[in-house]
Design a protein around this motif. Sequence first.
Motif, PDB file in Angstrom:
ATOM      1  N   ILE A 271      -3.716   4.478  -3.742  1.00  0.00           N
ATOM      2  CA  ILE A 271      -3.143   5.269  -2.658  1.00  0.00           C
ATOM      3  C   ILE A 271      -3.607   6.853  -2.763  1.00  0.00           C
ATOM      4  O   ILE A 271      -3.488   7.505  -1.715  1.00  0.00           O
ATOM      5  CB  ILE A 271      -1.334   5.289  -2.941  1.00  0.00           C
ATOM      6  CG1 ILE A 271      -1.022   4.336  -2.355  1.00  0.00           C
ATOM      7  CG2 ILE A 271      -1.143   6.090  -2.405  1.00  0.00           C
ATOM      8  CD1 ILE A 271       0.443   4.178  -3.449  1.00  0.00           C
ATOM      9  N   MET A 274      -6.329   7.617  -0.319  1.00  0.00           N
ATOM     10  CA  MET A 274      -5.474   7.208   0.918  1.00  0.00           C
ATOM     11  C   MET A 274      -5.858   6.337   1.586  1.00  0.00           C
ATOM     12  O   MET A 274      -5.919   5.863   3.251  1.00  0.00           O
ATOM     13  CB  MET A 274      -6.532   8.903   2.207  1.00  0.00           C
ATOM     14  CG  MET A 274      -6.102  10.302   1.513  1.00  0.00           C
ATOM     15  SD  MET A 274      -6.054  11.142   2.648  1.00  0.00           S
ATOM     16  CE  MET A 274      -4.696  11.295   4.045  1.00  0.00           C
ATOM     17  N   TYR A 282       0.537   9.837   5.473  1.00  0.00           N
ATOM     18  CA  TYR A 282       0.072  11.155   4.247  1.00  0.00           C
ATOM     19  C   TYR A 282       0.652  11.599   4.862  1.00  0.00           C
ATOM     20  O   TYR A 282       0.811  12.449   5.575  1.00  0.00           O
ATOM     21  CB  TYR A 282      -1.479  10.749   4.071  1.00  0.00           C
ATOM     22  CG  TYR A 282      -1.498   9.206   3.016  1.00  0.00           C
ATOM     23  CD1 TYR A 282      -1.621   9.187   1.786  1.00  0.00           C
ATOM     24  CD2 TYR A 282      -1.571   7.865   4.348  1.00  0.00           C
ATOM     25  CE1 TYR A 282      -1.829   8.380   1.091  1.00  0.00           C
ATOM     26  CE2 TYR A 282      -2.194   7.200   2.868  1.00  0.00           C
ATOM     27  CZ  TYR A 282      -2.330   7.019   1.792  1.00  0.00           C
ATOM     28  OH  TYR A 282      -2.732   6.428   1.206  1.00  0.00           O
ATOM     29  N   GLU A 283       1.149  12.670   3.545  1.00  0.00           N
ATOM     30  CA  GLU A 283       2.429  13.751   3.707  1.00  0.00           C
ATOM     31  C   GLU A 283       1.456  14.506   4.194  1.00  0.00           C
ATOM     32  O   GLU A 283       0.320  15.144   4.028  1.00  0.00           O
ATOM     33  CB  GLU A 283       2.316  14.599   2.197  1.00  0.00           C
ATOM     34  CG  GLU A 283       3.726  15.796   2.147  1.00  0.00           C
ATOM     35  CD  GLU A 283       4.233  15.512   2.786  1.00  0.00           C
ATOM     36  OE1 GLU A 283       5.886  15.884   2.620  1.00  0.00           O
ATOM     37  OE2 GLU A 283       5.640  13.360   2.881  1.00  0.00           O
ATOM     38  N   CYS A 289      -3.722   4.755   6.605  1.00  0.00           N
ATOM     39  CA  CYS A 289      -4.536   4.132   6.068  1.00  0.00           C
ATOM     40  C   CYS A 289      -6.126   4.554   6.344  1.00  0.00           C
ATOM     41  O   CYS A 289      -6.490   4.192   7.457  1.00  0.00           O
ATOM     42  CB  CYS A 289      -3.851   3.082   5.620  1.00  0.00           C
ATOM     43  SG  CYS A 289      -5.957   1.808   4.988  1.00  0.00           S
ATOM     44  N   TYR A 385       0.866  12.386  -6.394  1.00  0.00           N
ATOM     45  CA  TYR A 385       1.063  11.955  -5.825  1.00  0.00           C
ATOM     46  C   TYR A 385       2.496  12.698  -4.552  1.00  0.00           C
ATOM     47  O   TYR A 385       2.427  12.199  -4.065  1.00  0.00           O
ATOM     48  CB  TYR A 385       2.666  10.842  -6.208  1.00  0.00           C
ATOM     49  CG  TYR A 385       1.399   9.763  -7.126  1.00  0.00           C
ATOM     50  CD1 TYR A 385       1.408   8.499  -6.122  1.00  0.00           C
ATOM     51  CD2 TYR A 385       1.106   9.940  -7.631  1.00  0.00           C
ATOM     52  CE1 TYR A 385       0.461   7.535  -5.943  1.00  0.00           C
ATOM     53  CE2 TYR A 385       0.143   8.667  -8.176  1.00  0.00           C
ATOM     54  CZ  TYR A 385      -0.507   8.114  -7.241  1.00  0.00           C
ATOM     55  OH  TYR A 385      -1.477   6.636  -8.012  1.00  0.00           O
ATOM     56  N   MET A 388       0.188  13.664  -2.309  1.00  0.00           N
ATOM     57  CA  MET A 388       0.231  12.822  -1.518  1.00  0.00           C
ATOM     58  C   MET A 388       0.506  12.204  -0.198  1.00  0.00           C
ATOM     59  O   MET A 388       0.867  11.719   0.969  1.00  0.00           O
ATOM     60  CB  MET A 388      -1.079  11.517  -2.412  1.00  0.00           C
ATOM     61  CG  MET A 388      -1.453  10.579  -1.364  1.00  0.00           C
ATOM     62  SD  MET A 388      -3.447  11.273  -0.444  1.00  0.00           S
ATOM     63  CE  MET A 388      -4.149  11.875  -1.809  1.00  0.00           C
ATOM     64  N   ILE A 389       2.167  11.523  -0.819  1.00  0.00           N
ATOM     65  CA  ILE A 389       2.992  10.996   0.247  1.00  0.00           C
ATOM     66  C   ILE A 389       4.321  11.941  -0.509  1.00  0.00           C
ATOM     67  O   ILE A 389       5.814  10.679   0.081  1.00  0.00           O
ATOM     68  CB  ILE A 389       3.534   9.074  -1.022  1.00  0.00           C
ATOM     69  CG1 ILE A 389       3.509   9.435  -2.836  1.00  0.00           C
ATOM     70  CG2 ILE A 389       1.927   8.470  -0.610  1.00  0.00           C
ATOM     71  CD1 ILE A 389       3.379   8.064  -3.315  1.00  0.00           C
TER      72      ILE A 389
END
Length: 515
Positions: A271, A274, A282-283, A289, A385, A388-389
Amino acid sequence: MIKANIILKSSSIFTAVNYKKISGYVVISGSDIVGVFEGDVKQELIGSETRLYDLGDRTICPGFCDTHTFFPGYVIEHLGRNYESVCNVHDLEEMLRYELKNNSCGEAVFGNHLPEKFLNNTEVEKLLENLFPEKPVVLFKAGHGTCVMNNAARNAFGFTPQKCNAEALHKIMSIYLNDRNFIDNEFIEYMKMLNSRGVTSVKEMGFDDYYGFTNVLKDFDNNDKLSVRISFMSQPVAEKTNISYGQKMRKVFQSEFVQFAGYNQMTDGLILGMEGHLMEPYEGTEIYCKKEIDYEQLEREVLEADYNDFRFTLHSEGDGAFHQILKIYDKCKKVNGKLKNRHGITDLELTKPEDEKKMAGLGVFGEIYTQIYKYDTYDNWVKDYENMIGHERRCRYLNYRSLIDNGVKLAAATDLPLLLPSVPEAIYYGCANYCKDKERQINIENTISIDQMLCAWTINAQYAVEREGILGTIEAGKRADLVIFDRNIFDTPMEKILETEVEMTIVNGKTVYKK
């Protein structure tokens, strides 16, 4: 009445039949458990050959099973000579000249733990080319993620100094996995290490046809040299899923110590890179992906294996991959709504409740790496994180609580050599969710209980390798695979849990490790 070979007396016996702790004793005769009883030991069970261990309140558990290990990757850390102490290029040259003199019949020259200062070093690269113009040479840094190598190695093996991940190294495995002077001793030490951590069973990953290592397994099994039960899977790397190989292995290995367990395959990736496949982008991006995943090909391989009654485990890091894997499994053969063949999903880093319920309904088991929080600090976990998310997904990262509450059977795994099995670590990082800094607990609402963690390492893990009929619980008729901790693990404060050690490990009624 039968005379026991071993009697283990303790006020803290965890049978894994349920969460109740028994104060009593376990009776072992030969390779089997005769029974577990409450109260004092009956004298008529004790014969002249009986070994009685009065353990006080030290906890007794069924033997632990790690459902995702990788010996061929672990052993690379010991491959060839250790160069950790080399200080300069001159010393390296002297050691390599020794290798040149004494390894002239070898197919290649390997080394391990090369200091980082020798990587991307033109002087070292020239040295390898001058000393070994034709023979492949690979010297790995610790962790074997990078290396130095000569042109002969590049041409022979097809990987690069910057790309030495396990899948890239498959061409060298046929060399070292067939070097019996090396690999036999390494495998013995590997089993000793596992036994010292209470592990009595593993589900091992092997690439393609295991590159000859099954001959080692067969010899060890035939000569009663195994102290760990091995269920091995084939992970297609250089070729697609080979059903005929599985059919052959299923016939060859039918003992209680070695069996062919099916196939394993990667799907998405990390993750934080990415490469995990997400259901939502993704944020701050439109990226779901970065990795190309051929789900259609994956589905063809899974359905072919399922048709031939082989099992599959697939890796899932993002909730998008998790969703797609369940769609594939939903097409497999079923009996009364549940899968006929026992398929699994490993990693399970990000999942959604509705798919967790579907997973449970299909009877798919999960493999979880509960020690993973040890690798970074609380602040870094949150920051990386969240960036990222986002906050909501970060808060449901590694949500083992939700998976269990939705009915999923979870089995413990380490992805060894990523992690080494340690039940105390699993409890500290997976039941309390401490991080590397050991100060704050992350996503505490996602944790599971110590009882549930022990079940993940025992009965659930044996379910994942289809051995729950003879292993995984302490009860009459099961094989005597047992672990004894050096304290009562249930009464130990969490801040002291990492001090817990395995005191004794028993496999098939025989003591294979004693502290």
